[in-house]
Design a protein around this motif. Structure first.
Motif, PDB file in Angstrom:
ATOM      1  N   MET A 206     -83.219  52.315 -31.392  1.00  0.00           N
ATOM      2  CA  MET A 206     -83.131  51.861 -30.002  1.00  0.00           C
ATOM      3  C   MET A 206     -81.724  52.142 -29.505  1.00  0.00           C
ATOM      4  O   MET A 206     -80.745  51.693 -30.121  1.00  0.00           O
ATOM      5  N   LEU A 207     -81.620  52.881 -28.415  1.00  0.00           N
ATOM      6  CA  LEU A 207     -80.333  53.127 -27.766  1.00  0.00           C
ATOM      7  C   LEU A 207     -80.325  52.326 -26.477  1.00  0.00           C
ATOM      8  O   LEU A 207     -81.082  52.613 -25.550  1.00  0.00           O
ATOM      9  N   VAL A 208     -79.482  51.310 -26.430  1.00  0.00           N
ATOM     10  CA  VAL A 208     -79.519  50.296 -25.377  1.00  0.00           C
ATOM     11  C   VAL A 208     -78.276  50.412 -24.509  1.00  0.00           C
ATOM     12  O   VAL A 208     -77.146  50.438 -25.022  1.00  0.00           O
ATOM     13  N   GLY A 209     -78.480  50.467 -23.188  1.00  0.00           N
ATOM     14  CA  GLY A 209     -77.364  50.630 -22.264  1.00  0.00           C
ATOM     15  C   GLY A 209     -77.203  49.473 -21.309  1.00  0.00           C
ATOM     16  O   GLY A 209     -77.855  48.424 -21.432  1.00  0.00           O
ATOM     17  N   ALA A 210     -76.341  49.666 -20.308  1.00  0.00           N
ATOM     18  CA  ALA A 210     -76.020  48.614 -19.348  1.00  0.00           C
ATOM     19  C   ALA A 210     -77.228  48.196 -18.529  1.00  0.00           C
ATOM     20  O   ALA A 210     -77.261  47.084 -17.989  1.00  0.00           O
ATOM     21  N   GLY A 211     -78.234  49.070 -18.421  1.00  0.00           N
ATOM     22  CA  GLY A 211     -79.443  48.712 -17.691  1.00  0.00           C
ATOM     23  C   GLY A 211     -80.248  47.616 -18.356  1.00  0.00           C
ATOM     24  O   GLY A 211     -81.204  47.106 -17.767  1.00  0.00           O
ATOM     25  N   ALA A 212     -79.868  47.243 -19.571  1.00  0.00           N
ATOM     26  CA  ALA A 212     -80.563  46.173 -20.289  1.00  0.00           C
ATOM     27  C   ALA A 212     -79.839  44.837 -20.190  1.00  0.00           C
ATOM     28  O   ALA A 212     -80.215  43.876 -20.892  1.00  0.00           O
ATOM     29  N   HIS A 213     -78.801  44.742 -19.361  1.00  0.00           N
ATOM     30  CA  HIS A 213     -78.148  43.449 -19.177  1.00  0.00           C
ATOM     31  C   HIS A 213     -79.170  42.422 -18.685  1.00  0.00           C
ATOM     32  O   HIS A 213     -79.984  42.698 -17.808  1.00  0.00           O
ATOM     33  N   GLY A 214     -79.128  41.244 -19.282  1.00  0.00           N
ATOM     34  CA  GLY A 214     -80.094  40.212 -18.962  1.00  0.00           C
ATOM     35  C   GLY A 214     -81.314  40.236 -19.849  1.00  0.00           C
ATOM     36  O   GLY A 214     -82.191  39.367 -19.732  1.00  0.00           O
ATOM     37  N   ALA A 215     -81.405  41.247 -20.734  1.00  0.00           N
ATOM     38  CA  ALA A 215     -82.577  41.386 -21.600  1.00  0.00           C
ATOM     39  C   ALA A 215     -82.206  41.294 -23.079  1.00  0.00           C
ATOM     40  O   ALA A 215     -82.878  41.877 -23.924  1.00  0.00           O
TER      41      ALA A 215
END
Length: 602
Positions: free
Chosen positions: A214-223
């Motif tokens: 899983m490559l997780v970025g700033a778009g996942a803030h709150g998740a």
């Protein structure tokens, strides 16, 4: 009678935007006057004036990052408006909602080459998702409402241009007549979830994988919880982008931190060896750190359609909000019974942490910058916020700082602007005055504009519930990141451009009434951090660090190693120290390999 400026101030407040960053000038004078009146009337807003318009725009971008709200910056016409561009591009490239309100000369002067009258719509067209000039009072409602709504929904900067004469005109309510639009306040929901059949397709791909990355970025803030839950179900390893660093707590054992030039070896190995790549709110641009085409099946979640299948050919593209989509997707996922992949990720991260500790503990002249960050990481207060500039501090921040749950951190990401650390830190403190903030910055970035903002700090720090604001200056008299980039390209360091004027930063802080701590030995680093976090006022820690500690990644390519050695053979001014320090950083075998390739007959 209320003016157009009065209306815009009230409308910003109605949109629940209460903290604005700006710098005055005659081109925005009517609006400034209305701000003064509104403040005296006790209206619910705060206007903060830093020392430069560029700083105001960076602070608005950082405000958006640290609050999730729309940031607001204000500037005058001409040069003041131009100064906003760097911070607005930072917002554009990191997908942050910012509204800029800028002055313009009076309407009658447009086209006359009047002083400070430039084509602002043309200048802002590239950076802004929406840019419009308010030409009549009745149009003001439409323009300000669209600017705020578009900024939030499309996560981009927008620009409202206010001619000087319009600012003072009496406001008119939009009438029910031809050509007139009447707008309202309210954000659209962005909790978008893809259709169930698409979720099922994505789940089928993910369930089939035995080595999921899983490559997780700033778009996942709150998740955060949803990301971890999915990773636990799939037995996945989690890699975060630098802007997504604070999405996943640093103590999650299968979180390998960042990838790329300043990332970890476990992150590199996880992405290189995976059979399934799952991007969540990430727009990671460095293709050389992603799997080969065809190696991994791909699934991506992103709220921006343009980002889907942009960096790697994805099998399933899910247009949706990360939190809502992961929640819906979880219902279709099967728990992996074979945990060997994830267990391997955990084991490699354990080894990497030991390597980092050893790397930080190596000798340097006088202080190893890695040790400074490693020691900070052990002492970060639970709810702290950390910022970094885009120089070598980003390397040490990326590799040595592990943000816990409840901590935040950021920097200028895609734009990678060098000076953002200080305005980011100040905006974080204005947004969260009850939390400790740490600004990590190189001496080059500090001299660029960071020093100025100690004046803003001096003006406001006594207002904060928690006075702890710590500025770490890495003092090496070198634009070190660029010097290393030159070496990697095969060129020696160019002293005329690279050397930074030496000065006593701790003494400068003392001059402004703060506590300054100068550190020249490794033994004093821990005590400096302890004193800073125990202080009841802002503290600047001036650490004299070794510029020759290489910020090279552990998986440095052969090409980079070869280029580095080529620079030394050309006569780099710091050759002796660089070779010694690089050996201490366990990179000698790479340089030996490169040297062999440069030797005739090899």
């Amino acid at each position: 009678m209320a003016t157009v400026s009065d209306f815009i101030i009230d409308r910003l407040i109605e949109w629940d935007l209460h903290q604005w960053y700006g710098y005055p000038g005659d081109g925005i004078g009517g609006f400034d006057g209305a701000l003064d009146k509104a403040q005296k009337d006790g209206k619910d807003f705060r206007y903060i004036r830093p020392t430069h318009e560029e700083i105001a725009a960076f602070m608005a971008c950082a405000h958006a990052k640290f609050t999730g709200e729309v940031g607001v910056c204000i500037a005058t016409s001409g040069p003041g408006a131009i100064h906003l561009l760097n911070g607005l591009y930072d917002a554009r490239m990191d997908h942050q909602p910012v509204v800029a309100i800028v002055g313009q000369q009076a309407r009658v002067s447009i086209g006359s080459d009047y002083q400070q009258q430039i084509d602002l719509e043309r200048i802002f067209q590239d950076v802004a998702g929406f840019v419009e000039t308010v030409t009549t009072p009745m149009q003001a409602q439409l323009v300000i409402d669209r600017a705020i709504r578009i900024a939030a929904a499309e996560r981009c900067p927008t620009v409202v241009i206010l001619p000087a004469d319009v600012q003072r005109l009496t406001m008119e309510e939009p009438r029910l007549e031809h050509f007139v639009s009447r707008t309202g306040v309210g954000h659209p929901s962005t909790a978008v979830v893809p259709p169930s059949e698409e979720l099922e397709r994505a789940a089928a791909v993910l369930n089939a994988g035995s080595k999921v990355a899983m490559l997780v970025g700033a778009g996942a803030h709150g998740a955060t919880d949803e990301v971890i839950a999915v990773a636990e179900t799939l037995g996945a390893g989690i890699v975060t982008t630098l802007l997504g660093k604070d999405v996943v707590p640093g103590d999650v054992p299968f979180h390998t931190q960042q990838s790329g030039l300043l990332g970890s070896k476990p992150s590199y190995d996880t992405l290189m060896d995976c059979d399934t790549l799952f991007l969540v709110g990430a727009n990671f641009p460095y293709g050389e750190f992603l799997p080969k085409t065809g190696q991994a099946r791909g699934v991506q979640i992103d709220l921006a359609p343009a980002n889907l299948s942009l960096r790697y050919p994805m099998e399933v593209n899910l247009l949706g909000d990360a939190k809502a989509t992961l929640t819906a997707l979880q219902e279709h996922l099967q728990r992996a019974t074979d945990r060997s992949w994830q267990e391997g990720v955990v084991a490699s991260m354990t080894t990497w942490n030991e390597t980092l500790a050893a790397s930080a503990d190596t000798e340097a002249e006088p202080v190893n910058p890695r040790y400074v960050f490693h020691t900070l990481n052990e002492r970060l207060p639970q709810n702290s916020i950390v910022t970094a500039d885009a120089g070598s501090t980003a390397d040490w921040y990326g590799q040595h700082i592990k943000l816990g749950r409840g901590m935040d951190g950021s920097l200028s990401g895609s734009l990678a602007s060098m000076l953002a650390s200080m305005p980011y830190a100040l905006a974080a403190k204005f947004a969260h005055p009850d939390r400790p903030v740490v600004c990590t910055i190189g001496d080059g970035a500090f001299q660029m504009l960071g020093m100025n903002e100690l004046i803003t700090l001096k003006r406001h720090w006594k207002e904060w519930a928690d006075p702890r604001f710590v500025v770490l200056v890495l003092h090496n008299d070198d634009l070190a990141q660029v010097s290393w980039e030159m070496r990697e390209a095969g060129d020696p360091r160019y002293d005329t451009s690279q050397l930074v004027e030496d000065m006593n930063y701790a003494a400068y802080a003392e001059l402004l009434g703060f506590r300054g701590i100068r550190v020249e030995t490794k033994d004093d680093v821990a005590g400096a951090w302890d004193a800073a976090f125990a202080a009841d006022q802002p503290v600047l820690i001036d650490v004299v660090t070794d510029a020759n500690i290489p910020p090279l990644p552990p998986h440095i390519s052969f090409t980079e190693a070869k280029g580095f050695l080529t620079a030394l053979l050309k006569g780099d001014p710091a050759e002796g120290a660089v070779v010694v320090d690089s050996g201490r950083q366990v990179a000698a075998q790479l340089f030996a390999k490169a040297k062999s390739a440069l030797t005739p007959g090899k």
